[in-house]
Scaffold this motif. Structure first.
Motif, PDB file in Angstrom:
ATOM      1  N   VAL A  76       0.820  -1.213   0.000  1.00 13.30           N
ATOM      2  CA  VAL A  76       0.000   0.000   0.000  1.00 13.30           C
ATOM      3  C   VAL A  76       0.855   1.266   0.000  1.00 13.30           C
ATOM      4  O   VAL A  76       0.718   2.115  -0.894  1.00 13.30           O
ATOM      5  CB  VAL A  76      -0.984  -0.001   1.190  1.00 13.30           C
ATOM      6  CG1 VAL A  76      -1.699   1.345   1.281  1.00 13.30           C
ATOM      7  CG2 VAL A  76      -2.000  -1.130   1.040  1.00 13.30           C
ATOM      8  N   PRO A  77       1.768   1.459   0.958  1.00 14.02           N
ATOM      9  CA  PRO A  77       2.585   2.683   0.910  1.00 14.02           C
ATOM     10  C   PRO A  77       3.521   2.716  -0.284  1.00 14.02           C
ATOM     11  O   PRO A  77       3.792   3.794  -0.839  1.00 14.02           O
ATOM     12  CB  PRO A  77       3.366   2.647   2.226  1.00 14.02           C
ATOM     13  CG  PRO A  77       3.380   1.218   2.635  1.00 14.02           C
ATOM     14  CD  PRO A  77       2.086   0.647   2.156  1.00 14.02           C
ATOM     15  N   ALA A  78       4.026   1.556  -0.712  1.00 16.14           N
ATOM     16  CA  ALA A  78       4.948   1.534  -1.850  1.00 16.14           C
ATOM     17  C   ALA A  78       4.245   1.953  -3.139  1.00 16.14           C
ATOM     18  O   ALA A  78       4.761   2.762  -3.919  1.00 16.14           O
ATOM     19  CB  ALA A  78       5.559   0.143  -2.004  1.00 16.14           C
ATOM     20  N   VAL A  79       3.048   1.400  -3.390  1.00 14.55           N
ATOM     21  CA  VAL A  79       2.308   1.715  -4.610  1.00 14.55           C
ATOM     22  C   VAL A  79       1.824   3.160  -4.609  1.00 14.55           C
ATOM     23  O   VAL A  79       1.965   3.879  -5.601  1.00 14.55           O
ATOM     24  CB  VAL A  79       1.115   0.744  -4.780  1.00 14.55           C
ATOM     25  CG1 VAL A  79       0.203   1.215  -5.908  1.00 14.55           C
ATOM     26  CG2 VAL A  79       1.608  -0.669  -5.058  1.00 14.55           C
ATOM     27  N   VAL A  80       1.263   3.607  -3.485  1.00 11.66           N
ATOM     28  CA  VAL A  80       0.707   4.967  -3.414  1.00 11.66           C
ATOM     29  C   VAL A  80       1.795   6.021  -3.569  1.00 11.66           C
ATOM     30  O   VAL A  80       1.677   6.955  -4.369  1.00 11.66           O
ATOM     31  CB  VAL A  80      -0.065   5.168  -2.094  1.00 11.66           C
ATOM     32  CG1 VAL A  80      -0.471   6.628  -1.934  1.00 11.66           C
ATOM     33  CG2 VAL A  80      -1.305   4.276  -2.071  1.00 11.66           C
ATOM     34  N   THR A  81       2.877   5.881  -2.813  1.00 10.18           N
ATOM     35  CA  THR A  81       3.945   6.885  -2.904  1.00 10.18           C
ATOM     36  C   THR A  81       4.674   6.792  -4.240  1.00 10.18           C
ATOM     37  O   THR A  81       5.065   7.810  -4.810  1.00 10.18           O
ATOM     38  CB  THR A  81       4.956   6.711  -1.754  1.00 10.18           C
ATOM     39  OG1 THR A  81       5.477   5.369  -1.764  1.00 10.18           O
ATOM     40  CG2 THR A  81       4.300   6.981  -0.413  1.00 10.18           C
ATOM     41  N   GLY A  82       4.840   5.575  -4.751  1.00 17.58           N
ATOM     42  CA  GLY A  82       5.496   5.422  -6.049  1.00 17.58           C
ATOM     43  C   GLY A  82       4.738   6.119  -7.151  1.00 17.58           C
ATOM     44  O   GLY A  82       5.332   6.719  -8.054  1.00 17.58           O
ATOM     45  N   ALA A  83       3.407   6.075  -7.098  1.00 20.17           N
ATOM     46  CA  ALA A  83       2.585   6.743  -8.107  1.00 20.17           C
ATOM     47  C   ALA A  83       2.720   8.258  -8.036  1.00 20.17           C
ATOM     48  O   ALA A  83       2.470   8.960  -9.032  1.00 20.17           O
ATOM     49  CB  ALA A  83       1.126   6.338  -7.933  1.00 20.17           C
TER      50      ALA A  83
END
Length: 282
Positions: A76-83
């Motif tokens: 969740v944090p990886a995908v959201v911040t990566g976007a």
């Protein structure tokens, strides 16, 4: 052990490289059209496309690592911040991108700090690895896009990455006999690499003269370095997939596999391209 082949893909439709060529060409052409629209007509489209690719690529790699190696990458944090990385790069430049990366690492660490205690270090390091590999490198392409003649520079990188795959595939199918790294990617050959290099040099010279409006020899420099970077990107993803034990990162793109199966060469080319264009002052 590779994943089983898609039963919906008949042997007659598959190429020597094991891909459904009609589907692959159709998807690839559609993506190129979207990239052209974003680069030269509607800038926000290319930023949104980079953000979407960053999110999906991060999810693919993180999910694969979690499923096969038990790393427990915090998706969740990886995908959201990566976007968010491409948007930060577009609207705030390099400084905003660095701050976004630092913020993502802090959020990732806090997320795990309040989660399960076992495997915490491995989980955090896995998350940082995924975000560094996919969204950060894609955001570097957005930084290039912000520069003078940035659209032409990014389009050159995309053409080089596509050319690396295309010329390498053609030369590999016709002449390939000597594998580059048989334990990692048995179908990648030195003959294919030579085909990538020769074909990309021609494309590079054309891009240097007609897109970048620079001396022709810039195209040779760009081609040589980007072909090497793209090939390393291909091998790096193959190495990860081999370690995990899968054939494709996912099956989202018909004929291609996952988003990362198309981004593997582009993200490395974008990172090296950022350095090349700064050094050549083009």
């Amino acid at each position: 052990m590779s994943s089983p082949a898609d039963p919906s893909t008949s042997p007659k439709k598959q190429s020597k490289a094991g891909r459904n060529l009609p589907a692959a060409i159709g998807v690839g052409a559609s993506l190129v059209v979207v990239v052209i629209i974003g680069l030269f007509f509607v800038p926000l489209v290319i930023v949104a496309l980079a953000a979407l690719a960053a999110a999906v690529g991060t999810w693919e790699v993180g999910r694969s690592l979690n499923h096969k190696r038990g790393m427990r990458v915090p998706l969740v944090p990886a995908v959201v911040t990566g976007a968010l990385f491409p948007f930060a790069a577009y609207y705030g430049g390099g400084e905003a991108l660095i701050l976004s990366v630092l913020g993502a690492v802090v959020l990732l660490t806090l997320w795990r700090a309040f989660g399960r205690k076992d495997g915490m270090l491995q989980s955090i390091m896995g998350g940082i690895f995924v975000m560094s590999w996919v969204p950060f490198m894609l955001a570097l392409a957005v930084l290039i896009f912000r520069e003078d003649n940035g659209a032409a520079k990014v389009f050159t990188i995309v053409l080089m990455a596509i050319g690396n795959d295309t010329w390498g595939y053609v030369a590999g199918v016709l002449f390939g006999k000597h594998p580059m790294a048989p334990r990692i990617s048995p179908k990648k050959t030195w003959e294919g690499f030579a085909g990538s290099m020769v074909g990309s040099m021609v494309v590079g010279v054309l891009c240097a003269v007609f897109l970048l409006h620079g001396p022709w020899w810039n195209g040779l420099v760009i081609a040589v370095l980007l072909v090497i970077a793209s090939t390393v990107g291909d091998l790096a993803e193959s190495m990860v997939k081999r370690e995990i034990g899968i054939k494709d990162m996912s099956n989202i793109l018909p004929g291609h596999g996952g988003v990362m199966d198309r981004l593997d060469s582009i993200v490395f080319a974008a990172a090296i391209g950022y350095v090349i264009f700064a050094a050549l002052l083009v």
